[in-house]
Design a protein around this motif. Structure first.
Motif, PDB file in Angstrom:
ATOM      1  N   VAL A 146       5.594  -1.564 -13.247  1.00  0.00           N
ATOM      2  CA  VAL A 146       4.993  -2.838 -13.601  1.00  0.00           C
ATOM      3  C   VAL A 146       3.510  -2.600 -13.863  1.00  0.00           C
ATOM      4  CG1 VAL A 146       4.449  -5.170 -12.807  1.00  0.00           C
ATOM      5  CG2 VAL A 146       6.633  -4.121 -12.192  1.00  0.00           C
ATOM      6  N   TYR A 147       3.013  -3.059 -15.025  1.00  0.00           N
ATOM      7  CA  TYR A 147       1.591  -2.944 -15.336  1.00  0.00           C
ATOM      8  C   TYR A 147       0.858  -4.102 -14.673  1.00  0.00           C
ATOM      9  CZ  TYR A 147       2.714   0.636 -18.763  1.00  0.00           C
ATOM     10  OH  TYR A 147       3.157   1.796 -19.367  1.00  0.00           O
ATOM     11  N   GLN A 148       0.129  -3.780 -13.599  1.00  0.00           N
ATOM     12  CA  GLN A 148      -0.592  -4.785 -12.846  1.00  0.00           C
ATOM     13  C   GLN A 148      -1.807  -4.137 -12.194  1.00  0.00           C
ATOM     14  OE1 GLN A 148       2.441  -5.978 -10.064  1.00  0.00           O
ATOM     15  NE2 GLN A 148       2.042  -4.279  -8.683  1.00  0.00           N
ATOM     16  N   ALA A 149      -2.747  -4.978 -11.792  1.00  0.00           N
ATOM     17  CA  ALA A 149      -3.988  -4.448 -11.215  1.00  0.00           C
ATOM     18  C   ALA A 149      -3.743  -3.782  -9.870  1.00  0.00           C
ATOM     19  CB  ALA A 149      -5.008  -5.574 -11.075  1.00  0.00           C
ATOM     20  N   SER A 150      -2.811  -4.324  -9.082  1.00  0.00           N
ATOM     21  CA  SER A 150      -2.546  -3.762  -7.759  1.00  0.00           C
ATOM     22  C   SER A 150      -1.530  -2.631  -7.841  1.00  0.00           C
ATOM     23  CB  SER A 150      -2.039  -4.856  -6.818  1.00  0.00           C
ATOM     24  OG  SER A 150      -0.874  -5.460  -7.336  1.00  0.00           O
ATOM     25  N   LEU A 196      -6.700  -2.014  10.458  1.00  0.00           N
ATOM     26  CA  LEU A 196      -5.860  -0.875  10.063  1.00  0.00           C
ATOM     27  C   LEU A 196      -4.395  -1.296   9.958  1.00  0.00           C
ATOM     28  CD1 LEU A 196      -5.441   2.172   9.517  1.00  0.00           C
ATOM     29  CD2 LEU A 196      -5.115   2.456  11.986  1.00  0.00           C
ATOM     30  N   PHE A 197      -3.930  -2.117  10.892  1.00  0.00           N
ATOM     31  CA  PHE A 197      -2.520  -2.477  10.927  1.00  0.00           C
ATOM     32  C   PHE A 197      -2.226  -3.807  10.230  1.00  0.00           C
ATOM     33  CE2 PHE A 197      -3.105   0.161  14.832  1.00  0.00           C
ATOM     34  CZ  PHE A 197      -2.384   1.255  14.386  1.00  0.00           C
ATOM     35  N   SER A 198      -3.229  -4.407   9.589  1.00  0.00           N
ATOM     36  CA  SER A 198      -2.980  -5.635   8.839  1.00  0.00           C
ATOM     37  C   SER A 198      -1.985  -5.359   7.712  1.00  0.00           C
ATOM     38  CB  SER A 198      -4.282  -6.177   8.256  1.00  0.00           C
ATOM     39  OG  SER A 198      -5.157  -6.597   9.283  1.00  0.00           O
ATOM     40  N   LEU A 199      -0.997  -6.235   7.555  1.00  0.00           N
ATOM     41  CA  LEU A 199       0.083  -6.099   6.568  1.00  0.00           C
ATOM     42  C   LEU A 199       0.973  -4.891   6.851  1.00  0.00           C
ATOM     43  CD1 LEU A 199      -1.819  -7.000   3.271  1.00  0.00           C
ATOM     44  CD2 LEU A 199      -0.580  -8.513   4.831  1.00  0.00           C
ATOM     45  N   GLY A 200       0.914  -4.405   8.072  1.00  0.00           N
ATOM     46  CA  GLY A 200       1.761  -3.288   8.470  1.00  0.00           C
ATOM     47  C   GLY A 200       3.084  -3.765   9.051  1.00  0.00           C
ATOM     48  N   THR A 201       3.786  -2.873   9.720  1.00  0.00           N
ATOM     49  CA  THR A 201       5.088  -3.196  10.301  1.00  0.00           C
ATOM     50  C   THR A 201       5.080  -2.922  11.792  1.00  0.00           C
ATOM     51  OG1 THR A 201       5.944  -0.976   9.822  1.00  0.00           O
ATOM     52  CG2 THR A 201       6.327  -2.690   8.166  1.00  0.00           C
ATOM     53  N   ILE A 202       5.840  -3.713  12.506  1.00  0.00           N
ATOM     54  CA  ILE A 202       5.991  -3.570  13.955  1.00  0.00           C
ATOM     55  C   ILE A 202       7.463  -3.368  14.265  1.00  0.00           C
ATOM     56  CG2 ILE A 202       5.858  -4.781  16.165  1.00  0.00           C
ATOM     57  CD1 ILE A 202       3.369  -6.157  15.205  1.00  0.00           C
ATOM     58  N   ALA A 248       0.450   1.320   9.943  1.00  0.00           N
ATOM     59  CA  ALA A 248      -0.595   0.763   9.089  1.00  0.00           C
ATOM     60  C   ALA A 248       0.001   0.002   7.918  1.00  0.00           C
ATOM     61  CB  ALA A 248      -1.509   1.880   8.591  1.00  0.00           C
ATOM     62  N   GLY A 249      -0.808  -0.890   7.357  1.00  0.00           N
ATOM     63  CA  GLY A 249      -0.405  -1.666   6.198  1.00  0.00           C
ATOM     64  C   GLY A 249      -1.432  -1.570   5.091  1.00  0.00           C
ATOM     65  N   CYS A 250      -1.070  -2.056   3.914  1.00  0.00           N
ATOM     66  CA  CYS A 250      -1.947  -1.961   2.750  1.00  0.00           C
ATOM     67  C   CYS A 250      -1.772  -3.201   1.891  1.00  0.00           C
ATOM     68  CB  CYS A 250      -1.615  -0.703   1.947  1.00  0.00           C
ATOM     69  SG  CYS A 250      -2.660  -0.456   0.494  1.00  0.00           S
ATOM     70  N   ASP A 251      -2.899  -3.710   1.339  1.00  0.00           N
ATOM     71  CA  ASP A 251      -2.828  -4.872   0.456  1.00  0.00           C
ATOM     72  C   ASP A 251      -2.712  -4.485  -1.013  1.00  0.00           C
ATOM     73  OD1 ASP A 251      -5.341  -3.944  -0.132  1.00  0.00           O
ATOM     74  OD2 ASP A 251      -6.413  -5.739   0.538  1.00  0.00           O
ATOM     75  N   LYS A 252      -2.534  -3.199  -1.297  1.00  0.00           N
ATOM     76  CA  LYS A 252      -2.302  -2.646  -2.640  1.00  0.00           C
ATOM     77  C   LYS A 252      -3.528  -2.712  -3.556  1.00  0.00           C
ATOM     78  CE  LYS A 252       2.030  -2.097  -1.489  1.00  0.00           C
ATOM     79  NZ  LYS A 252       3.125  -2.524  -2.363  1.00  0.00           N
ATOM     80  N   ALA A 253      -4.710  -2.973  -3.009  1.00  0.00           N
ATOM     81  CA  ALA A 253      -5.929  -3.039  -3.822  1.00  0.00           C
ATOM     82  C   ALA A 253      -6.579  -1.658  -3.914  1.00  0.00           C
ATOM     83  CB  ALA A 253      -6.915  -4.036  -3.240  1.00  0.00           C
ATOM     84  N   LEU A 254      -7.284  -1.405  -5.025  1.00  0.00           N
ATOM     85  CA  LEU A 254      -7.936  -0.111  -5.230  1.00  0.00           C
ATOM     86  C   LEU A 254      -8.973   0.159  -4.145  1.00  0.00           C
ATOM     87  CD1 LEU A 254      -8.450   2.413  -6.977  1.00  0.00           C
ATOM     88  CD2 LEU A 254     -10.104   1.044  -8.286  1.00  0.00           C
ATOM     89  N   CYS A 257      -7.310   1.282  -0.992  1.00  0.00           N
ATOM     90  CA  CYS A 257      -6.792   2.641  -1.142  1.00  0.00           C
ATOM     91  C   CYS A 257      -7.918   3.665  -0.975  1.00  0.00           C
ATOM     92  CB  CYS A 257      -6.123   2.791  -2.503  1.00  0.00           C
ATOM     93  SG  CYS A 257      -5.228   4.345  -2.735  1.00  0.00           S
ATOM     94  N   ARG A 258      -9.089   3.307  -1.439  1.00  0.00           N
ATOM     95  CA  ARG A 258     -10.230   4.230  -1.377  1.00  0.00           C
ATOM     96  C   ARG A 258     -10.817   4.306   0.029  1.00  0.00           C
ATOM     97  NH1 ARG A 258     -13.324   1.747  -4.677  1.00  0.00           N
ATOM     98  NH2 ARG A 258     -12.866   2.985  -6.553  1.00  0.00           N
ATOM     99  N   THR A 259     -11.121   3.163   0.616  1.00  0.00           N
ATOM    100  CA  THR A 259     -11.846   3.146   1.887  1.00  0.00           C
ATOM    101  C   THR A 259     -10.945   3.323   3.104  1.00  0.00           C
ATOM    102  OG1 THR A 259     -11.715   0.725   1.967  1.00  0.00           O
ATOM    103  CG2 THR A 259     -13.640   1.692   0.894  1.00  0.00           C
ATOM    104  N   LYS A 260      -9.751   2.802   3.048  1.00  0.00           N
ATOM    105  CA  LYS A 260      -8.869   2.823   4.212  1.00  0.00           C
ATOM    106  C   LYS A 260      -8.038   4.089   4.297  1.00  0.00           C
ATOM    107  CE  LYS A 260      -5.620  -0.336   6.540  1.00  0.00           C
ATOM    108  NZ  LYS A 260      -4.951  -1.662   6.435  1.00  0.00           N
ATOM    109  N   PHE A 261      -7.627   4.614   3.120  1.00  0.00           N
ATOM    110  CA  PHE A 261      -6.716   5.756   3.126  1.00  0.00           C
ATOM    111  C   PHE A 261      -7.250   6.971   2.379  1.00  0.00           C
ATOM    112  CE2 PHE A 261      -4.050   1.911   3.416  1.00  0.00           C
ATOM    113  CZ  PHE A 261      -3.384   2.174   4.600  1.00  0.00           C
ATOM    114  N   SER A 262      -8.372   6.850   1.680  1.00  0.00           N
ATOM    115  CA  SER A 262      -8.911   7.963   0.878  1.00  0.00           C
ATOM    116  C   SER A 262      -7.821   8.550  -0.011  1.00  0.00           C
ATOM    117  CB  SER A 262      -9.506   9.051   1.792  1.00  0.00           C
ATOM    118  OG  SER A 262     -10.534   8.532   2.588  1.00  0.00           O
ATOM    119  N   ASN A 263      -7.126   7.673  -0.727  1.00  0.00           N
ATOM    120  CA  ASN A 263      -5.923   8.084  -1.451  1.00  0.00           C
ATOM    121  C   ASN A 263      -5.937   7.598  -2.902  1.00  0.00           C
ATOM    122  OD1 ASN A 263      -3.326   9.382  -1.394  1.00  0.00           O
ATOM    123  ND2 ASN A 263      -2.353   7.367  -1.328  1.00  0.00           N
TER     124      ASN A 263
END
Length: 294
Positions: A146-150, A196-202, A248-254, A257-263
């Motif tokens: 899917v072509y999307q910003a996230s 760190l665990f926002s939008l993560g799984t428990i 951990a969770g991720c909001d799929k924003a660039l 990805c950069r600051t939280k996971f260095s990925n």
């Protein structure tokens, strides 16, 4: 067009039929259940179709416009085979449903009328109503990229490549105090940064929810107190001392990805793709055609 065997066709042509409905349901955990509106047990395909099981189906509705056809199935929660606990645990969600028309005098004479999946399940005090969706619902699912910003990758999958089993992204804790609703304070997570665990799984490892999974809406640390809020209110009560495994969770924003996971190298989105505002953009006297957000 249904392929009807010669034996069943001859039975239909006889003018005096002995037909019954049978529903074969394969749950997400692999357990197979059989139900019938006949007054005795019917058996075929290695499944016993039991009568008086608290399972009643509505009429079959079919259209020619590729819309998702639906049929409702009503069941009694007091049934031995359909329990409220299994429904709450999600074991009936997206279960595969086969609807058969069967000659109960000779079950080899049968035809598959419909195959689909269980969709929305609505619960009452003593009954449930499950929606059975036709195979057309698969056409509503996204296939391919899917072509999307996230980012369209799932955190921790083969495209994302983050190892969620690493101690940097996984922790164990216990409920210190449950404040009601969806929020609680936790112990054992003091070494992890806020959010760190926002939008993560428990995954609960003890208590009434042992073995169940839940989604974390937020994770914050303030004054040494760790607070966690769930995305949905838990099905069963949470008590102090309940233990869990959190990832951990991720909001799929660039930026995340950069600051939280260095990925960023594995980021699967298109952050510079024009948004809907580009369609609404109009000419102005002062220029204003830089490509930025209006």
């Amino acid at each position: 067009m249904k392929a009807i065997s010669s034996g069943l066709q001859a039975h239909l042509d006889s003018g005096a039929t002995t037909l019954a409905w049978c529903w074969r349901i394969t749950r997400s955990d692999g357990v197979v259940h059989g139900f019938t509106d006949h007054d005795r047990v019917l058996a075929f395909l290695g499944t016993d179709f039991e009568p008086d099981s608290g399972f009643i189906a509505s009429e079959i509705r079919t259209g020619s416009d590729l819309a998702v056809d639906a049929q409702d199935a009503e069941g009694v929660l007091s049934s031995d085979r359909i329990t409220e606990t299994d429904i709450l645990d999600g074991r009936w969600d997206n279960a595969v449903v086969e609807v058969w028309r069967v000659n109960w005098r000779n079950v080899s004479q049968r035809v598959l009328m419909r195959q689909g999946n269980i969709g929305q399940v609505r619960r009452g005090r003593s009954i449930f109503v499950a929606e059975m969706r036709s195979l057309a619902h698969v056409l509503n699912q996204t296939v391919g990229r899917v072509y999307q910003a996230s980012c369209d990758a799932d955190l921790g999958d083969s495209r994302c490549k983050i190892n969620l089993e690493s101690s940097a992204y996984r922790g164990t804790g216990a409920v210190a105090a449950f404040s009601g609703g969806r929020a609680f304070t936790a112990s054992g997570l003091g070494s992890f940064a806020s959010e760190l665990f926002s939008l993560g799984t428990i995954q609960w490892t003890s208590g009434a929810n042992n073995g169940r999974r839940a989604d974390a809406a937020s994770h914050s640390v303030s004054g040494g107190v760790v607070s966690v809020a769930l995305l949905e209110e838990p099905v069963r009560g949470i008590e102090a001392g309940d233990t869990f495994l959190i990832r951990a969770g991720c909001d799929k924003a660039l930026g995340t990805c950069r600051t939280k996971f260095s990925n960023v190298v594995n980021f699967r989105g298109f952050p510079t793709i024009p948004g809907h505002d580009a369609i609404l953009r109009y000419a102005t006297k002062d220029g204003g055609h830089s490509g930025g957000v209006l």
